[in-house]
Design a protein around this motif. Structure first.
Motif, PDB file in Angstrom:
ATOM      1  N   ALA A 330     -11.530  -5.933   1.765  1.00 31.22           N
ATOM      2  CA  ALA A 330     -11.717  -7.336   2.160  1.00 31.22           C
ATOM      3  C   ALA A 330     -13.170  -7.657   2.487  1.00 31.22           C
ATOM      4  N   PRO A 331     -13.833  -6.953   3.442  1.00 32.00           N
ATOM      5  CA  PRO A 331     -15.236  -7.298   3.705  1.00 32.00           C
ATOM      6  C   PRO A 331     -16.163  -7.032   2.531  1.00 32.00           C
ATOM      7  N   LEU A 332     -15.888  -5.994   1.735  1.00 28.52           N
ATOM      8  CA  LEU A 332     -16.719  -5.748   0.555  1.00 28.52           C
ATOM      9  C   LEU A 332     -16.586  -6.880  -0.464  1.00 28.52           C
ATOM     10  N   THR A 333     -15.372  -7.379  -0.646  1.00 25.13           N
ATOM     11  CA  THR A 333     -15.182  -8.496  -1.570  1.00 25.13           C
ATOM     12  C   THR A 333     -15.903  -9.738  -1.065  1.00 25.13           C
ATOM     13  N   ALA A 348     -23.873  -8.175  -5.716  1.00 23.72           N
ATOM     14  CA  ALA A 348     -22.512  -8.660  -5.932  1.00 23.72           C
ATOM     15  C   ALA A 348     -21.712  -7.669  -6.761  1.00 23.72           C
ATOM     16  N   ARG A 349     -22.279  -7.209  -7.853  1.00 24.09           N
ATOM     17  CA  ARG A 349     -21.555  -6.275  -8.718  1.00 24.09           C
ATOM     18  C   ARG A 349     -21.243  -4.978  -7.987  1.00 24.09           C
ATOM     19  N   GLU A 350     -22.222  -4.479  -7.238  1.00 23.58           N
ATOM     20  CA  GLU A 350     -22.006  -3.204  -6.562  1.00 23.58           C
ATOM     21  C   GLU A 350     -20.963  -3.348  -5.455  1.00 23.58           C
ATOM     22  N   ALA A 351     -21.059  -4.412  -4.672  1.00 24.37           N
ATOM     23  CA  ALA A 351     -20.100  -4.606  -3.582  1.00 24.37           C
ATOM     24  C   ALA A 351     -18.688  -4.786  -4.125  1.00 24.37           C
ATOM     25  N   LEU A 352     -18.544  -5.550  -5.189  1.00 22.36           N
ATOM     26  CA  LEU A 352     -17.221  -5.777  -5.759  1.00 22.36           C
ATOM     27  C   LEU A 352     -16.669  -4.500  -6.389  1.00 22.36           C
ATOM     28  N   ALA A 353     -17.542  -3.716  -7.021  1.00 19.90           N
ATOM     29  CA  ALA A 353     -17.093  -2.428  -7.570  1.00 19.90           C
ATOM     30  C   ALA A 353     -16.647  -1.489  -6.457  1.00 19.90           C
ATOM     31  N   MET A 354     -17.367  -1.502  -5.326  1.00 12.34           N
ATOM     32  CA  MET A 354     -16.977  -0.664  -4.205  1.00 12.34           C
ATOM     33  C   MET A 354     -15.676  -1.152  -3.578  1.00 12.34           C
ATOM     34  N   ALA A 355     -15.451  -2.464  -3.589  1.00  6.29           N
ATOM     35  CA  ALA A 355     -14.174  -2.997  -3.101  1.00  6.29           C
ATOM     36  C   ALA A 355     -13.029  -2.469  -3.948  1.00  6.29           C
TER      37      ALA A 355
END
Length: 507
Positions: A330-333, A348-355
């Motif tokens: 949730a917080p990563l997204t 954005a790409r890295e955070a969403l991939a980590m989510a």
């Protein structure tokens, strides 16, 4: 903002068009005449220095003036038996992604980046990875997209895998120039392009803690889980938890806004950590597991709200420790969404991939990740969130009081409906008819609070079984808690320009 290329690399020469937002503006043509200059260009193509990575870069020929197209990155699988599938995944993802945008690559450039292990030389790295380079060349060749140059970068040197073997590449390789000293680096700096350190440095600020402070945070999460999960599962209690969570988030955002800035990402993150209590973080992490609450929080996405919101979501991601790592989705997204909304596609790409790494079934992250990678305009999502916020305000619900302090310029976000219609526009140069960006409220095989209930039961059991563990007195903000590794060894994960799950690239 980006880099372009001209002609093929048969003679080891290419020209690059550098354009960006800096004072130079416009477009600046730079000729890359040697493989060394091509190797030096890689960080500017990605926006960061890749580590332990396979990178494919598409080349397009337009009006006899070629340009760099999509970029695809994948961590090098630790086990060689995984290399064939990784090569196919990366090549097909980049080619098909380019085709979806109407620009099939004419050729490819390949980079393999890996530092030597203890007692190993760069030359040994090159030879160890040579079968992987051949698999990638073969995979691209089967798609009729030849690899016209393949470089291995290791230990400050580079080698070519397509060298004709006529003495142009000595066995010890070629020494790379000092970073930032090439003509391309000067042009990129003038145009306002920045290389943001290594991929590890980018992801570290989003990874969970791993020291005594993490144990204290885990204990706070256990306590909050036992208190909040039963309320979230109750209809009336769920609404109350949402309001309390958003009120608390608003107060913390104001706290972050009012604190003088510090220079450097690491000191800034440590300072933010020190401004957030364990109990506060636990309450917000649990509250954001409710999708309606999360969708309301997503409306802090622009203007004066975006900066403190992004800092808060990063800090909460770092607090998803131990058995609560799945909660980081949730917080990563939210971090990925705010970064994308404010123009930082790399984070954005890295955070969403980590989510998606934290929870592969997190639909909201998956759809935002796809939309970001396919070059859609986030404004279509922002418009929908603004409309929901305005609708609630017009009903008089946003100004009833009891919301507590909020950051300057931060109105309390309006609640999303049970199934908000967050529209994203079809990919391509033109915006086509909108299609629903299905919200995470319809996340597969879970009811609205099902994930909270499951993890809450698990956390309660863990809390009952756990003895109070001693701590070593480490402050949450002292030297900073340790960080977990970004990727499990041997598990390939594809990125495009820093973070895509599933290969593909950007034009």
């Amino acid at each position: 903002m980006g880099l372009g290329a001209s002609e093929h690399f048969g003679g080891h020469a290419v020209s690059a068009a550098v354009h960006g937002p800096g004072p130079g503006g416009g477009e600046h043509q730079v000729t890359l005449r040697t493989p060394a200059e091509l190797a030096d260009a890689l960080p500017y193509l990605l926006g960061y220095r890749p580590e332990d990575s396979i990178v494919l870069v598409a080349l397009h020929d337009r009006d006899r003036r070629g340009r760099f197209g999509g970029r695809a990155r994948l961590g090098i699988p630790r086990h060689a038996e995984d290399w064939p599938s990784a090569a196919e995944q990366l090549a097909q993802g980049l080619v098909k992604g380019s085709e979806r945008r109407g620009a099939r690559p004419g050729s490819m450039v390949l980079f393999l980046c890996r530092e030597p292990e203890s007692g190993e030389s760069g030359q040994e790295v090159v030879e160890r990875l040579r079968p992987l380079a051949q698999l990638l060349r073969t995979a691209c060749g089967r798609l009729d997209v030849p690899v016209v140059e393949g470089l291995c970068i290791s230990d400050g040197r580079f080698w070519s895998y397509v060298c004709p073997g006529q003495g142009c590449c000595p066995p010890e390789g070629h020494t790379m120039g000092l970073p930032g000293t090439s003509v391309l680096a000067a042009a990129a700096t003038y145009a306002g392009l920045q290389v943001r350190g290594s991929l590890k440095e980018l992801t570290e600020r989003l990874l969970p803690w791993e020291t005594s402070a993490a144990r204290e945070q885990e204990a706070a999460l256990d306590t909050a889980s036992m208190a909040l999960v039963p309320r979230i599962l109750d209809a009336e209690g769920r609404a109350a938890v949402a309001e309390q969570s958003l009120e608390l988030a608003g107060r913390i955002m104001k706290r972050l806004t009012d604190t003088p800035p510090v220079s450097g990402t690491r000191p800034a993150d440590l300072r933010d950590d020190s401004l957030l209590e364990h109990e506060e973080a636990a309450t917000l992490i649990l509250g954001l597991q409710d999708r309606t609450t999360r969708d309301r929080a997503a409306q802090w996405m622009e203007g004066d709200e975006a900066g403190p919101a992004l800092r808060l979501w990063r800090a909460l991601a770092r607090r998803c420790v131990g058995p609560y790592r799945e909660h980081a989705a949730a917080p990563l997204t939210l971090a990925g969404w705010v970064a994308w909304s404010t123009g930082d596609e790399l984070e954005a790409r890295e955070a969403l991939a980590m989510a998606l790494g934290a929870d592969p079934d997190y639909l909201f992250a998956r759809l935002l990740h796809q939309a970001c990678n396919e070059g859609l305009d986030p404004e279509s999502v922002r418009r929908c969130l603004r409309a929901e916020r305005t609708e609630r305000a017009s009903e008089g619900l946003a100004s009833e009081g009891g919301e507590g302090e909020r950051p300057t310029g931060c109105a309390a976000p309006a609640p999303a409906s049970a199934a908000p219609d967050m529209s994203v526009r079809a990919a391509g140069a033109q915006e086509a008819k909108s299609r629903a960006l299905a919200p995470a409220t319809r996340r597969r095989s879970r009811a609205a609070a099902g994930g909270v209930a499951r993890s809450g039961r698990r956390s309660a059991q863990a809390a009952n079984a756990r003895r109070r563990r001693p701590t070593d007195g480490t402050s949450p903000s002292g030297d900073g808690p340790g960080r977990a590794e970004a990727e499990a060894p041997g598990r390939p994960r594809a990125h495009r320009e820093g973070g895509r799950r599933g290969a593909g690239g950007d034009d």
